[in-house]
Design a protein around this motif. Sequence first.
Motif, PDB file in Angstrom:
ATOM      1  N   TYR A 187       0.825  -1.201   0.000  1.00  9.15           N
ATOM      2  CA  TYR A 187       0.000   0.000   0.000  1.00  9.15           C
ATOM      3  C   TYR A 187       0.860   1.253   0.000  1.00  9.15           C
ATOM      4  O   TYR A 187       2.033   1.232   0.403  1.00  9.15           O
ATOM      5  CB  TYR A 187      -0.937   0.018   1.219  1.00  9.15           C
ATOM      6  CG  TYR A 187      -0.235   0.125   2.554  1.00  9.15           C
ATOM      7  CD1 TYR A 187       0.053   1.369   3.129  1.00  9.15           C
ATOM      8  CD2 TYR A 187       0.150  -1.013   3.249  1.00  9.15           C
ATOM      9  CE1 TYR A 187       0.703   1.471   4.351  1.00  9.15           C
ATOM     10  CE2 TYR A 187       0.801  -0.929   4.477  1.00  9.15           C
ATOM     11  CZ  TYR A 187       1.069   0.318   5.019  1.00  9.15           C
ATOM     12  OH  TYR A 187       1.719   0.416   6.225  1.00  9.15           O
TER      13      TYR A 187
ATOM     14  N   ILE B  30      -8.872   3.123   0.445  1.00  6.26           N
ATOM     15  CA  ILE B  30      -9.485   3.078  -0.883  1.00  6.26           C
ATOM     16  C   ILE B  30      -9.455   1.644  -1.392  1.00  6.26           C
ATOM     17  O   ILE B  30      -8.384   1.011  -1.423  1.00  6.26           O
ATOM     18  CB  ILE B  30      -8.743   3.999  -1.866  1.00  6.26           C
ATOM     19  CG1 ILE B  30      -8.854   5.463  -1.423  1.00  6.26           C
ATOM     20  CG2 ILE B  30      -9.290   3.829  -3.272  1.00  6.26           C
ATOM     21  CD1 ILE B  30      -8.104   6.421  -2.327  1.00  6.26           C
TER      22      ILE B  30
ATOM     23  N   ALA C 132     -10.210  -0.666  -4.608  1.00  5.17           N
ATOM     24  CA  ALA C 132     -10.392  -0.579  -6.055  1.00  5.17           C
ATOM     25  C   ALA C 132     -11.374  -1.622  -6.562  1.00  5.17           C
ATOM     26  O   ALA C 132     -11.611  -2.659  -5.944  1.00  5.17           O
ATOM     27  CB  ALA C 132      -9.044  -0.762  -6.753  1.00  5.17           C
TER      28      ALA C 132
ATOM     29  N   ARG D 265      -3.248  -0.085  -7.224  1.00  9.23           N
ATOM     30  CA  ARG D 265      -3.090   1.171  -6.496  1.00  9.23           C
ATOM     31  C   ARG D 265      -2.523   2.278  -7.378  1.00  9.23           C
ATOM     32  O   ARG D 265      -2.748   3.459  -7.102  1.00  9.23           O
ATOM     33  CB  ARG D 265      -2.229   0.970  -5.254  1.00  9.23           C
ATOM     34  CG  ARG D 265      -0.746   0.872  -5.449  1.00  9.23           C
ATOM     35  CD  ARG D 265      -0.046   0.627  -4.106  1.00  9.23           C
ATOM     36  NE  ARG D 265       1.356   0.946  -4.149  1.00  9.23           N
ATOM     37  CZ  ARG D 265       2.312   0.161  -4.640  1.00  9.23           C
ATOM     38  NH1 ARG D 265       1.977  -1.019  -5.158  1.00  9.23           N
ATOM     39  NH2 ARG D 265       3.569   0.535  -4.632  1.00  9.23           N
TER      40      ARG D 265
ATOM     41  N   MET E  25      -5.434   3.933  -8.885  1.00  6.93           N
ATOM     42  CA  MET E  25      -6.218   4.686  -7.905  1.00  6.93           C
ATOM     43  C   MET E  25      -5.459   5.871  -7.333  1.00  6.93           C
ATOM     44  O   MET E  25      -6.013   6.638  -6.535  1.00  6.93           O
ATOM     45  CB  MET E  25      -6.655   3.759  -6.768  1.00  6.93           C
ATOM     46  CG  MET E  25      -7.496   2.574  -7.218  1.00  6.93           C
ATOM     47  SD  MET E  25      -8.972   3.052  -8.180  1.00  6.93           S
ATOM     48  CE  MET E  25      -9.938   3.872  -6.904  1.00  6.93           C
ATOM     49  N   ALA E  26      -4.213   6.050  -7.723  1.00  2.00           N
ATOM     50  CA  ALA E  26      -3.405   7.146  -7.171  1.00  2.00           C
ATOM     51  C   ALA E  26      -4.008   8.509  -7.486  1.00  2.00           C
ATOM     52  O   ALA E  26      -3.895   9.453  -6.689  1.00  2.00           O
ATOM     53  CB  ALA E  26      -1.979   7.058  -7.714  1.00  2.00           C
TER      54      ALA E  26
ATOM     55  N   TYR F 163      -7.038   9.279  -7.431  1.00  2.00           N
ATOM     56  CA  TYR F 163      -8.088   9.540  -6.448  1.00  2.00           C
ATOM     57  C   TYR F 163      -7.475   9.779  -5.070  1.00  2.00           C
ATOM     58  O   TYR F 163      -7.981  10.585  -4.288  1.00  2.00           O
ATOM     59  CB  TYR F 163      -9.056   8.364  -6.390  1.00  2.00           C
ATOM     60  CG  TYR F 163      -9.792   8.128  -7.680  1.00  2.00           C
ATOM     61  CD1 TYR F 163     -10.993   8.779  -7.938  1.00  2.00           C
ATOM     62  CD2 TYR F 163      -9.285   7.276  -8.656  1.00  2.00           C
ATOM     63  CE1 TYR F 163     -11.672   8.580  -9.116  1.00  2.00           C
ATOM     64  CE2 TYR F 163      -9.957   7.070  -9.845  1.00  2.00           C
ATOM     65  CZ  TYR F 163     -11.145   7.724 -10.085  1.00  2.00           C
ATOM     66  OH  TYR F 163     -11.804   7.543 -11.268  1.00  2.00           O
ATOM     67  N   ALA F 164      -6.391   9.063  -4.777  1.00  2.00           N
ATOM     68  CA  ALA F 164      -5.759   9.179  -3.459  1.00  2.00           C
ATOM     69  C   ALA F 164      -5.121  10.545  -3.255  1.00  2.00           C
ATOM     70  O   ALA F 164      -5.194  11.113  -2.157  1.00  2.00           O
ATOM     71  CB  ALA F 164      -4.706   8.081  -3.294  1.00  2.00           C
TER      72      ALA F 164
ATOM     73  N   VAL G 188      -4.454   8.624   3.648  1.00  2.00           N
ATOM     74  CA  VAL G 188      -5.040   7.709   2.675  1.00  2.00           C
ATOM     75  C   VAL G 188      -4.186   6.453   2.547  1.00  2.00           C
ATOM     76  O   VAL G 188      -2.965   6.521   2.345  1.00  2.00           O
ATOM     77  CB  VAL G 188      -5.185   8.386   1.299  1.00  2.00           C
ATOM     78  CG1 VAL G 188      -5.791   7.409   0.292  1.00  2.00           C
ATOM     79  CG2 VAL G 188      -6.063   9.636   1.416  1.00  2.00           C
TER      80      VAL G 188
ATOM     81  N   ASN H  84      -3.903   3.519   0.080  1.00  2.00           N
ATOM     82  CA  ASN H  84      -4.254   3.103  -1.268  1.00  2.00           C
ATOM     83  C   ASN H  84      -3.481   1.821  -1.554  1.00  2.00           C
ATOM     84  O   ASN H  84      -2.265   1.843  -1.656  1.00  2.00           O
ATOM     85  CB  ASN H  84      -3.887   4.217  -2.262  1.00  2.00           C
ATOM     86  CG  ASN H  84      -4.143   3.827  -3.697  1.00  2.00           C
ATOM     87  OD1 ASN H  84      -5.008   3.008  -3.990  1.00  2.00           O
ATOM     88  ND2 ASN H  84      -3.373   4.411  -4.615  1.00  2.00           N
ATOM     89  N   TYR H  85      -4.182   0.685  -1.649  1.00  2.00           N
ATOM     90  CA  TYR H  85      -3.475  -0.595  -1.672  1.00  2.00           C
ATOM     91  C   TYR H  85      -3.762  -1.412  -2.929  1.00  2.00           C
ATOM     92  O   TYR H  85      -4.737  -1.184  -3.633  1.00  2.00           O
ATOM     93  CB  TYR H  85      -3.822  -1.407  -0.423  1.00  2.00           C
ATOM     94  CG  TYR H  85      -5.191  -2.071  -0.405  1.00  2.00           C
ATOM     95  CD1 TYR H  85      -5.317  -3.437  -0.612  1.00  2.00           C
ATOM     96  CD2 TYR H  85      -6.352  -1.341  -0.150  1.00  2.00           C
ATOM     97  CE1 TYR H  85      -6.553  -4.062  -0.568  1.00  2.00           C
ATOM     98  CE2 TYR H  85      -7.593  -1.948  -0.095  1.00  2.00           C
ATOM     99  CZ  TYR H  85      -7.688  -3.319  -0.316  1.00  2.00           C
ATOM    100  OH  TYR H  85      -8.916  -3.931  -0.285  1.00  2.00           O
TER     101      TYR H  85
END
Length: 263
Positions: free
Chosen positions: A14, A25, A27, A33, A36-37, A39-40, A49, A51-52
């Motif tokens: 993460y 978060i 996904a 991840r 999704m970065a 969004y993080a 946050v 994010n994993y």
Amino acid sequence: MGTTFSKDETKIAYDKTGQGSALIIVAGAFQDRMAMAAYAEPLSKHFTVYNYDRRGRGESGDTPPYAVAREIEDIDALIQEAGGSAFVFGGSSGGVLTLDAAAHGSNITKLAIYEPPFVVDDSRDPVPENMVDQLKDMIASGRRGDAAETFMTKGSLMPADMVAGMRAQPSWPSVEAVAPTLVYDATIMNGTMQGNALPAERWAAVTTPTLVIYGGAGPVWSRNAAEALIELLPHAERRALEGQFHDLTPDVLTPVLEKFFLD
């Protein structure tokens, strides 16, 4: 990058950014991840946050056999890393996974979900009942590309010619790399995409304050799915985002999550 270990000793990778209350978060299908970065990063202004990479993706490990309970344990491991409780946001099938975690008793203080892809009526074609088995067979026989195409066309209703074009792109190997985990997302969604009412008993224990978000410009079936979940959960509220579709931009999502989690 940080790492933690799930109950079955699977490594979960993460990124931890920002400061403030912990926000995990989760996904959806195909995403790691890195995806999704975007969004993080903006959420890191107000939250710490996490994010994993879900198991089997990116730099996280994987330990067969798969069960949804293992992914719930992954979330629990991250919650422990975050200090024992956390806000959680999940998108698409990842949002359904977070519902299962909340029903299991994970210490989620507030939960936000974007467009859980249920099929609760006849407003779209149902997903084949044997979708999980189809994907397992394709993965077992080395047909990762076919598995990804099946998930896209039968699950997400993407046009076949669009997917054919994607298969010709240089980025397609990255899609095939995560294709085995599509079995996991299909398992999470199994039984909820055939046009029937949602299984109320599956989430009967969810008392977490929950925000269900959906795009106002999306297809009818997707809006109906979100509304069905809102009706089912005892502490749910809705947020329809006018003009938005399933691919939600971070600049639209961020203020919605900030308001919900910080209020």
